[in-house]
Design a protein around this motif. Sequence first.
Motif, short mmCIF file in Angstrom:
data_model
loop_
_atom_site.label_atom_id
_atom_site.label_comp_id
_atom_site.label_asym_id
_atom_site.label_seq_id
_atom_site.Cartn_x
_atom_site.Cartn_y
_atom_site.Cartn_z
N VAL A 35 -2.87 10.92 16.51
CA VAL A 35 -2.67 11.39 15.13
C VAL A 35 -1.30 10.93 14.61
CG1 VAL A 35 -2.69 13.42 13.64
CG2 VAL A 35 -4.11 13.39 15.70
N HIS A 36 -1.32 10.26 13.47
CA HIS A 36 -0.08 9.73 12.88
C HIS A 36 0.23 10.49 11.59
CE1 HIS A 36 -0.63 6.05 15.42
NE2 HIS A 36 -1.91 6.34 15.23
N PRO A 37 1.31 11.25 11.56
CA PRO A 37 1.64 12.05 10.36
C PRO A 37 2.38 11.21 9.32
CG PRO A 37 3.13 12.59 12.16
CD PRO A 37 2.28 11.46 12.65
N VAL A 38 1.74 10.22 8.76
CA VAL A 38 2.47 9.24 7.94
C VAL A 38 1.95 9.08 6.51
CG1 VAL A 38 3.17 7.83 9.93
CG2 VAL A 38 0.97 7.38 8.84
N LEU A 39 0.79 9.63 6.22
CA LEU A 39 0.10 9.25 4.98
C LEU A 39 0.86 9.66 3.71
CD1 LEU A 39 -2.46 7.78 4.18
CD2 LEU A 39 -3.70 9.95 4.27
N ASP A 40 1.71 10.68 3.81
CA ASP A 40 2.50 11.07 2.63
C ASP A 40 3.98 10.74 2.82
OD1 ASP A 40 2.77 12.92 4.64
OD2 ASP A 40 2.70 14.68 3.36
N GLY A 41 4.29 9.94 3.81
CA GLY A 41 5.69 9.56 4.05
C GLY A 41 6.14 8.46 3.09
N LYS A 99 1.29 -1.46 10.39
CA LYS A 99 1.68 -1.87 11.75
C LYS A 99 0.52 -1.75 12.73
CE LYS A 99 5.60 0.65 11.92
NZ LYS A 99 6.73 1.37 12.47
N TRP A 100 -0.37 -0.80 12.44
CA TRP A 100 -1.48 -0.56 13.36
C TRP A 100 -2.70 -1.43 13.06
CZ3 TRP A 100 -1.24 2.21 17.76
CH2 TRP A 100 -0.10 2.99 17.93
N LEU A 101 -2.75 -2.00 11.88
CA LEU A 101 -3.97 -2.72 11.49
C LEU A 101 -4.38 -3.83 12.46
CD1 LEU A 101 -3.76 -2.92 7.58
CD2 LEU A 101 -4.97 -1.27 9.00
N PRO A 102 -3.44 -4.61 13.00
CA PRO A 102 -3.89 -5.67 13.92
C PRO A 102 -4.65 -5.14 15.12
CG PRO A 102 -1.56 -5.94 13.35
CD PRO A 102 -1.99 -4.62 12.81
N LYS A 154 -5.33 3.07 -1.30
CA LYS A 154 -5.72 1.83 -1.99
C LYS A 154 -4.99 0.63 -1.37
CE LYS A 154 -5.40 -0.63 -6.26
NZ LYS A 154 -4.58 -0.86 -7.39
N GLU A 155 -3.70 0.80 -1.15
CA GLU A 155 -2.91 -0.30 -0.59
C GLU A 155 -3.36 -0.63 0.84
OE1 GLU A 155 -0.69 -3.38 -0.84
OE2 GLU A 155 -1.03 -2.06 -2.57
N ILE A 156 -3.72 0.40 1.59
CA ILE A 156 -4.20 0.17 2.97
C ILE A 156 -5.52 -0.62 2.93
CG2 ILE A 156 -5.08 1.30 5.07
CD1 ILE A 156 -2.09 1.58 4.65
N ILE A 157 -6.38 -0.26 1.98
CA ILE A 157 -7.66 -0.98 1.85
C ILE A 157 -7.37 -2.45 1.55
CG2 ILE A 157 -9.77 -1.23 0.47
CD1 ILE A 157 -9.74 1.81 0.06
N GLU A 158 -6.46 -2.69 0.62
CA GLU A 158 -6.15 -4.08 0.25
C GLU A 158 -5.67 -4.86 1.47
OE1 GLU A 158 -6.94 -5.41 -2.41
OE2 GLU A 158 -6.89 -3.97 -4.06
N ARG A 159 -4.79 -4.27 2.25
CA ARG A 159 -4.25 -4.99 3.41
C ARG A 159 -5.27 -5.15 4.53
NH1 ARG A 159 2.22 -3.70 3.17
NH2 ARG A 159 2.26 -3.61 0.90
N SER A 160 -6.17 -4.19 4.63
CA SER A 160 -7.21 -4.31 5.67
C SER A 160 -8.19 -5.42 5.30
CB SER A 160 -7.98 -3.00 5.82
OG SER A 160 -7.09 -1.95 6.07
N LYS A 161 -8.45 -5.56 4.00
CA LYS A 161 -9.37 -6.63 3.56
C LYS A 161 -8.81 -7.99 3.96
CE LYS A 161 -9.83 -5.85 -0.87
NZ LYS A 161 -10.25 -5.72 -2.28
N LEU A 162 -7.51 -8.15 3.84
CA LEU A 162 -6.90 -9.45 4.20
C LEU A 162 -7.12 -9.78 5.67
CD1 LEU A 162 -3.52 -9.16 2.25
CD2 LEU A 162 -5.51 -10.55 1.67
N PRO A 197 -12.97 0.36 -9.03
CA PRO A 197 -14.00 -0.31 -8.20
C PRO A 197 -13.51 -1.62 -7.59
CG PRO A 197 -14.89 0.34 -10.35
CD PRO A 197 -13.42 0.59 -10.41
N SER A 198 -12.57 -2.28 -8.26
CA SER A 198 -12.13 -3.59 -7.77
C SER A 198 -11.49 -3.50 -6.39
CB SER A 198 -11.16 -4.24 -8.75
OG SER A 198 -10.01 -3.43 -8.85
N VAL A 199 -11.10 -2.30 -6.00
CA VAL A 199 -10.44 -2.17 -4.70
C VAL A 199 -11.36 -2.63 -3.55
CG1 VAL A 199 -11.05 0.27 -4.28
CG2 VAL A 199 -8.99 -0.67 -3.28
N ILE A 200 -12.66 -2.52 -3.74
CA ILE A 200 -13.58 -2.89 -2.65
C ILE A 200 -14.71 -3.81 -3.14
CG2 ILE A 200 -15.12 -0.86 -2.89
CD1 ILE A 200 -13.82 -2.18 0.48
N GLN A 201 -14.83 -3.96 -4.43
CA GLN A 201 -15.93 -4.75 -5.02
C GLN A 201 -15.97 -6.16 -4.40
OE1 GLN A 201 -15.46 -5.11 -9.24
NE2 GLN A 201 -17.67 -5.09 -9.58
#
Length: 476
Positions: free
Chosen positions: A254-260, A269-272, A294-302, A321-325
């Motif tokens: 569990v990473h307490p970071v989402l509102d940091g 850092k964990w995505l790879p 939203k930003e995490i989704i964008e970076r995961s798509k890359l 919608p463009s975040v995942i379209q």
Amino acid sequence: MNLLKRATFIFSEQPLSLALGSFPTKQSSLTKTNPPATSSSRPRRSKKRFANMSLEKLMEKFLEQSMEAEDNFYRLEEQRLQAEDKRREEEHSRELQMLQMLGQIFAGISTPSPAPQATPQPSCISQTNPTVPLTHPPCGNRNHPPALTEFASHSQPAGPGLLMEEVIERSFSLGTTAMDSVIPLVRKTIPPLTSKKHKGQDGRIGIIGGCQEYTGAPFFAAISALKVGADLSHVFCTKDAAPVIKSYSPELIVHPVLDGPNAVEEIEKWLPRLHSLVVGPGLGREEMLLKNAKEIIERSKLRGIPIIIDADGLWLVAKEPSVIQGYQRGILTPNFMEFTRLYEAMHHEPLDSTDHKRSAQQLSIAMGHLTLVLKGEEDIITDGKNMLTCNQEGSGRRCGGQGDLLSGSLGVFAHWAFSSPPDAAKGMNPSLVAAFGATSLTRQCNRQAFHKHSRSTTTSDMIQEISSAFKKLFES
Ligand SMILES: NC(=O)C1=CN([C@@H]2O[C@H](COP(=O)(O)OP(=O)(O)OC[C@H]3O[C@@H](n4cnc5c(N)ncnc54)[C@H](OP(=O)(O)O)[C@@H]3O)[C@@H](O)[C@H]2O)[C@@H](O)CC1
Ligand SMILES: Nc1ncnc2c1ncn2[C@@H]1O[C@H](COP(=O)(O)OP(=O)(O)OP(=O)(O)O)[C@@H](O)[C@H]1O
């Protein structure tokens, strides 16, 4: 030392190239690069030298050498396991090819028989129109996801020169074909359990969600992912939700970071290391949390990571919608309420709720042929070109959290489907196969839990059933 010699011998027999990018690694073993000391390179230690050394220094020296030997051993083991993994993947792929060939031979000489009662009866309505070819995104190697351009497709109303209405009419007129049972395809994507694998290889899943109000939802999703067969399950939640989620289970990371202040960077850092991401269970609708998601989704798509969007993640998609379209590794799992919201955001008109299948297909097409799982009395799964419906018997019990079980499981099935050899899904979009696996499993869990607990059934009871439901559907 014997072990070290053996590992060195194995290594020298099979020279290997290192590709450690997405593997969990023992940091100490990778940062130290000293080669193992050999008899020719190791400096001779004279008696005099030892005599002049204090006991403390001697111990220090001894510890240093044994740590070095241990590090070397782990490094070689890591390399050996990677080679083994690669060999098994190749073997698995060859076996699948052979099975497929056999299947084709048998299909030529026998007529299909109905699927057995225990397995769900999917209604598989497939696209036959030649002007809209059956395509699916390329399946990537789990260590080397293809580049973004390979997944991204732009929203197309329908095939070239074809009205969307026509596509829908033609594909639905084919009706139910039970012989196209999808369960065998799901089975083919499930990785075999062998003693040759190391922790993490069968799935490292990330959940983006968990805030002050909702701690149950991300827990249900994350624990379901583990119970389905992922090796590691991470939850990225707000600071105050973290201790609560941790207290539910020691098995979750569990990473307490989402509102940091550096939420996106901390999670990136964990995505790879993550094989798939589930965005939304218990995320809440606070502006800052949605922005980070939203930003995490964008970076995961890359990175080509399969992304399942559920619950409050769908609230975000309805707003933007463009975040995942068009992202071909994206899967949306709306309940009817969420579906209505999405549909109306995309079509700017009220939903005609008389024909769910048609509306689901329209929404998928508008979203750029994203896979959509519309949950309900029957689950409708479509990528706008093909449609499956899952009618696996569940129960009348609708306790909260069942959707979280579904999205967490789907995180794992999606990883397996996308990292399987392309022929495992026999040309079907891996997202559809994964979604069918997850919906049938969730419904089977519901059925089994209800059998034991009737009106008292809760999502925790359903999670207890994952093991036997999985066996029944996919391993018997
Ligand atoms: N233990 C936990 O921590 C759990 C936390 N959870 C988390 O809660 C968050 C919010 O999620 P959500 O689904 O409650 O929000 P939202 O979309 O506003 O829907 C609310 C309204 O929609 C309606 N409605 C719902 N389904 C419908 C249907 N099939 N068909 C028709 N209508 C339907 C229904 O309206 P009503 O019947 O009350 O008029 C309901 O009041 C989210 O983060 C989620 O993950 C859950 O996972 C549960 C376990
Ligand atoms: N009427 C129904 N009959 C049978 N199964 C259903 C029915 N409605 C939903 N389900 C099943 O319950 C599971 C969760 O769907 P549901 O609509 O409850 O999701 P949700 O509202 O997003 O859940 P959550 O409470 O986690 O937010 C799905 O697998 C779906 O197949």
